[in-house]
Design an enzyme around this catalytic site. Structure first.
Site, PDB file in Angstrom:
ATOM      1  N   ALA A  75       0.830  -1.208   0.000  1.00 26.92           N
ATOM      2  CA  ALA A  75       0.000   0.000   0.000  1.00 26.92           C
ATOM      3  C   ALA A  75       0.864   1.257   0.000  1.00 26.92           C
ATOM      4  O   ALA A  75       0.586   2.216  -0.737  1.00 26.92           O
ATOM      5  CB  ALA A  75      -0.935  -0.011   1.206  1.00 26.92           C
ATOM      6  N   TYR A  76       1.911   1.264   0.799  1.00 25.41           N
ATOM      7  CA  TYR A  76       2.791   2.428   0.866  1.00 25.41           C
ATOM      8  C   TYR A  76       3.491   2.648  -0.474  1.00 25.41           C
ATOM      9  O   TYR A  76       3.515   3.766  -0.996  1.00 25.41           O
ATOM     10  CB  TYR A  76       3.814   2.255   1.988  1.00 25.41           C
ATOM     11  CG  TYR A  76       4.694   3.461   2.180  1.00 25.41           C
ATOM     12  CD1 TYR A  76       4.208   4.596   2.820  1.00 25.41           C
ATOM     13  CD2 TYR A  76       6.007   3.467   1.723  1.00 25.41           C
ATOM     14  CE1 TYR A  76       5.010   5.712   2.994  1.00 25.41           C
ATOM     15  CE2 TYR A  76       6.819   4.575   1.897  1.00 25.41           C
ATOM     16  CZ  TYR A  76       6.314   5.703   2.536  1.00 25.41           C
ATOM     17  OH  TYR A  76       7.118   6.801   2.696  1.00 25.41           O
TER      18      TYR A  76
END
Length: 125
Positions: A12-13
């Site tokens: 996600a990051y």
């Protein structure tokens, strides 16, 4: 952040950072006719003094004592860029010398893909 190049274990990051790079390109295209330049400085690790540190490095360094050495070994120059060096890069981007620079991603201190395994970097040996 250099995580935009797909480094690390946090999907996600990394995806959010890649989105920032795409947003940079799209905004550069959308605003070029208004002579608005949009660029991104893709930051890797930064050598900073304790007075301006967010505390994140210290948190990791407490678990991984040789973290600074590991980070330096992964940089192109063998050292961590300083905040002043980042400021000079930003200064260039806002100057007339960069008037034709838009939609660019400037990777500072590292090369794309150099941090291929953040998990291994942050674990004890």
């Amino acid at each position: 952040s250099i995580s935009a190049h797909g480094a690390g274990a946090n999907v996600a990051y990394a995806c959010s950072k890649a989105g920032v790079l795409t947003l940079t390109r799209c905004m550069a295209f959308d605003h070029a006719k208004q002579k608005i330049r949009v660029n991104a400085v893709v930051a890797g690790p930064i050598a900073s003094s304790p007075e301006i540190s967010s505390g994140m490095f210290e948190t990791f360094a407490a678990r991984v004592p040789d973290l600074a050495d590991r980070l330096r070994a992964m940089t192109v120059t063998g050292r961590l860029p300083t905040p002043e060096e980042y400021a000079r890069i930003v200064g260039f981007l806002v100057s007339d010398a960069a008037e034709l620079t838009t939609g660019a991603h400037l990777d500072v201190g590292t090369l794309p893909g150099m941090f291929t395994d953040d998990t291994a970097l942050m674990t004890e040996r």
